[in-house]
Scaffold this active site. Structure first.
Site, PDB file in Angstrom:
ATOM      1  N   CYS A  99       0.858  -1.188   0.000  1.00 33.52           N
ATOM      2  CA  CYS A  99       0.000   0.000   0.000  1.00 33.52           C
ATOM      3  C   CYS A  99       0.895   1.239   0.000  1.00 33.52           C
ATOM      4  CB  CYS A  99      -0.933   0.020   1.208  1.00 33.52           C
ATOM      5  SG  CYS A  99      -0.080   0.176   2.791  1.00 33.52           S
ATOM      6  N   ASP A 497      -3.423   6.863 -39.971  1.00 32.14           N
ATOM      7  CA  ASP A 497      -2.628   6.730 -41.195  1.00 32.14           C
ATOM      8  C   ASP A 497      -3.328   5.726 -42.113  1.00 32.14           C
ATOM      9  OD1 ASP A 497      -0.314   6.926 -42.905  1.00 32.14           O
ATOM     10  OD2 ASP A 497       0.236   4.935 -42.172  1.00 32.14           O
TER      11      ASP A 497
END
Length: 856
Positions: A99, A497
């Site tokens: 944590c 593209d």
């Protein structure tokens, strides 16, 4: 057996590899600036910017350039080179550091060491990376981590992929202590509240009676709270105002203030919450372990004498031949030497359909042959395979905090001290100033003390990011960091593209039209001679077709006659236009029709008999000796007609005149239309940017359902369009623009976009290193999946943050009026919310890619 032959001195002219540490090169845009600067030097054969590690690998010809010149070009781009070779990195496994609070304690403990220059904690994977001076004592580093209350062990190089600790949470010593404490509390509750008549009195101290239930509560607080108190002690030593310290204060204060029931409940419930949080974190770590388990531990190698030997996969060397039988995992990246098989490549590309592999095909570590025997030539070491790079990048993705994560960290640093101060004030002020009950307001302060810890809030973002990134990696999408996951989910415009993205990039020659004294063979021969040094896909297609037709320059099955040999010199690539080269002493151009504007006087261009025949076959009226008007028809009518069919047109000619036209076609990907429509349904505007001609661009855009396209763009013009799309217009807010391309030709545009997405990055070092997101396979169905996953991840993160804040606010408001107790604060505010945000984040694993077959 020794080798008595004399040593061969190294060739001073042989190519060399230089690795530079450029710490500030930490994004694709930075990498683009550095590579553009270095590429200006002559003799640069290969450049590999490694953004994640801040390194630049350069392969160069020492006869053409030098190391000093390369360093000068890097510095000219505005980036410093770190020549401090005295620093080294040590990675330490700290499995109990799960944590943000734990990470802060470990970081504080290490910052006091003189030899340590940087500390990077990664609680999601239970690891700490320490940058220290060469020769620093690893034992001192481990001891410092242990002084913070955590077990630690250095990771060897071959174990660098270890993630956390796989021991069962529920069989740990802490779980046993928690269970015993829970039993003691349960018995104490029964004695005090259920059957108080049988709760024996043990004695009286200072006028206060103590029954057996009180003793049981104190014992429960000690047994279940010992790990908490231990961690609280280390928090105090390291000046860390974290949950362990706050809970320790709460437990000790409760028992000391004659509230053993609250202290026992606090110890037991918080310990249960920690175990559940650890269990939830292990689930997140499991997704990382699954990636690491893809590569096999051993490999079967065929030796030179024909014998087979099983060795650790990490010991494989480039050039080894490995034997892979059906069902076995391929141990290394390489090329198939012998055999054929359908190979499950889903661990790398996410593609569900196995790919057929045979001699000469590229193959990846971690993939699985489903049938057939394969012999594979190893082409990369174990730690440099595609799957190894994926694992490293997924792990490294945890290093970079998102904007939301940074905000939460800043918020928590202010929120916790304020609420702690309020807790102390509520516990002391009413009794001291107004004579209120010490017992009541002590419990109010204790409740606020528990509420003050922002554990669920702090983990709400990182656990979601790790869950999303690992889920994407399992489905063939590599996201390089939480920031990119967050940005992709906020995308407004997708710039696409054409070649290699919407189309398959497999170009083929469809038409060859000769002009002015030439025939088809002559046009092909001269075009292929000029294009042979080009790396552009169209040029390679022309060369390949000429070779197939037997007219290529040294490209046919049999060598051309001396009469057909063409001398090529002064080759030059004309960016975005084509190429120029001297062929047999005459300057030739091969490129877009616009390249010939002003180069030739069309009044002197006449088509040949063969040219006229070719045009007649296409439906144009011609005569055996076509006049100049016929040539004008070719350039003003035939070219547009070819372009309207979705073909790319290349004109071949000299300074004087064009001599032929070549048409090239590329097939649209079968899934392109579906993928574009799914992206548009998600509210994202799709725009096609291409260097191809207007007609071809229009045909492809219509075929896939794109309304907006921009054609005939040079690389710098693509960058301009990315900027325009990003601005969103004078009256609009800035857009988030994602750009998807092939990862190499579109590198500048990919680096400029908010998120650069590379297609087909499996096995491609450049795409893996420079793209923000890499689609490992040539599969456009992963594009809508990426945006869906990212959008869902952003929603989950927002839900976690606001839910955590709302619950904390409600609990804090209810504590002073007695509605909320310590038990509520622990069960709902800490344990409940930590489990809630983790479970919510795990939902991201359920987001799966769709295909056109799912929606017939």
């Amino acid at each position: 057996m020794s080798d008595s032959s004399p040593a061969v001195p190294p060739d001073p002219d042989a190519n060399r590899t230089l690795e530079l540490r450029v710490p500030d090169m930490d994004c694709p845009s930075c990498a683009g600036k550095v590579t553009n600067s270095v590429e200006r030097l002559e003799g640069i054969d290969a450049l590999e910017p490694q953004v994640t590690s801040g390194r630049l690998v350069v392969e160069y010809d020492p006869t053409a350039t030098s190391e000093a010149e390369i360093r000068e070009r890097v510095q000219a781009a505005g980036y410093a080179i770190d020549d401090d070779s005295s620093a080294s990195e040590l990675t330490v496994s700290v499995p109990d550091m799960d944590c943000a609070s734990c990470a802060n304690k470990v970081a504080n403990a290490l910052e006091g060491l003189e030899d340590v220059s940087a500390v990077e904690t990664r609680p999601t994977s239970g690891r700490v990376t320490v940058t220290a001076s060469e020769g620093a004592d690893s034992g001192a580093i481990v001891a410092a981590i242990e002084s913070a209350g955590y077990e630690a062990a250095p990771l060897a190089d071959d174990a660098a992929g270890s993630i956390g600790d796989e021991r069962a949470v529920w069989r740990s010593r802490r779980a046993l202590g928690t269970a015993i404490g829970g039993v003691l509390v349960a018995v104490g509750i029964a004695l005090e509240f259920v059957v108080p008549g049988i709760d024996p009195l043990l004695g009286t101290v200072a006028g206060r009676s103590y029954e057996l239930s009180h003793l049981l509560f104190i014992a429960a607080a000690v047994v279940a709270g010992t790990p908490i108190l231990r961690n609280g002690y280390y928090s105090a030593r390291n000046r860390s105002l974290d949950i362990d310290f706050l809970m320790s204060v709460g437990i000790v204060a409760s028992v000391a203030a004659h509230h053993p029931f609250e202290g026992a409940m606090l110890a037991v419930l918080f310990s249960v919450a920690e175990l559940l949080e650890r269990f939830s974190m292990d689930r997140a770590r499991d997704s990382l372990r699954e990636l690491m388990d893809l590569s096999p531990d051993t490999a079967t190698v065929r030796r030179a004498d024909g014998s087979e030997e099983t060795i650790p996969a990490d010991d494989l060397e480039i050039g080894d031949t490995v034997i892979v039988r059906p069902g076995e995992k391929i141990p290394a990246d390489g090329t198939v030497l012998e055999g054929q098989s359908a190979v499950d490549q889903s661990p790398i590309t996410g593609e569900s359909v196995p790919a057929d592999k045979s001699e000469g095909d590229e193959i990846y570590a971690g993939t699985i042959p489903e049938s057939g025997y394969l012999e594979v030539a190893v082409e990369s070491e174990a730690d440099d395979s595609t799957i190894a790079r994926i694992v490293r990048m997924v792990e490294d993705a945890e290093r970079e905090k998102t904007d939301r994560e940074q905000f939460i960290d800043r918020f928590a640093s202010v929120y916790t001290p304020i609420v702690v101060a309020l807790a102390v004030a509520f516990a002391l002020v009413p009794p001291l100033l107004f004579g209120a009950s010490w017992s009541y307001w002590f419990l109010v302060g204790l409740t606020l003390l528990v509420i003050s810890c922002p554990c669920a809030l702090v983990i709400s973002t990182p656990v979601s990011v790790v869950s999303g990134i690992t889920s994407a990696a399992r489905n063939g999408v590599l996201i390089k960091g939480g920031r990119h996951l967050e940005t992709a989910g906020e995308t407004d415009v997708l710039a696409v593209d054409k070649t290699g993205t919407l189309t398959e990039g497999d170009l083929s020659i469809t038409d060859v039209i000769p002009l002015e004294g030439a025939d088809e063979d002559e046009v092909l021969r001269r075009a292929s001679a000029a294009e042979r040094r080009s790396e552009h896909p169209i040029g390679q297609a022309i060369v390949g077709y000429a070779d197939e037709q037997g007219v290529g320059q040294n490209g046919s099955d049999s060598e051309p006659d001396d009469d057909h040999d063409l001398e090529v010199s002064n080759f030059e690539a004309l960016t975005g236009e084509g190429v120029r080269a001297d062929v047999d002493g005459v300057t030739h151009y091969v490129g877009k029709p616009g390249l010939f504007d002003g180069l030739a006087d069309l009044e002197h261009a006449h088509a040949t008999t063969d040219g006229g025949a070719t045009l007649s076959g296409m439906g144009y009226e011609t005569t055996p000796q076509c006049d100049r008007e016929c040539c004008l028809d070719v350039l003003t009518e035939v070219v547009p007609d070819l372009e309207s069919e979705g073909k790319t047109v290349v004109v071949v000619g000299t300074d004087e005149r064009p001599i032929g036209v070549i048409a090239v076609a590329d097939r649209v990907r079968p899934e392109a239309e579906w993928a574009v429509s799914r992206v548009q349904e998600q509210g994202i505007r799709v725009v096609m940017l291409t260097g191809d001609n207007e007609g071809t661009a229009r045909a492809i855009a219509e075929a896939v359902g794109i309304d907006e396209y921009h054609a005939e763009l040079l690389p710098d013009e693509k960058l301009e369009w990315i900027d325009r799309l990003d601005d969103g217009g004078p009256d609009a807010d800035d857009n988030r623009v994602a750009m998807v391309g092939d990862g190499i030709n579109d590198a500048p545009a990919l680096a400029t976009a908010s998120v650069g997405i590379a297609m087909g990055a499996a096995g491609t070092d450049t795409a893996l290193e420079t793209a923000d997101v890499a689609l490992m396979g040539d599969d456009l169905t992963r594009l809508p999946y990426l945006f869906e996953l990212s959008g869902t991840a952003n929603g989950v993160i927002r839900q976690n943050i606001w839910a955590s804040l709302a619950v904390k606010a409600v609990l804090a408001a209810g504590a002073p009026v007695g509605i909320v107790t310590v038990i509520h604060a622990v069960v709902i505010g800490d344990m409940g919310m930590s489990l809630g945000v983790t479970g919510n984040a795990m939902r991201l694993a359920n987001v799966e890619p769709e295909t056109p077959d799912d929606h017939p």
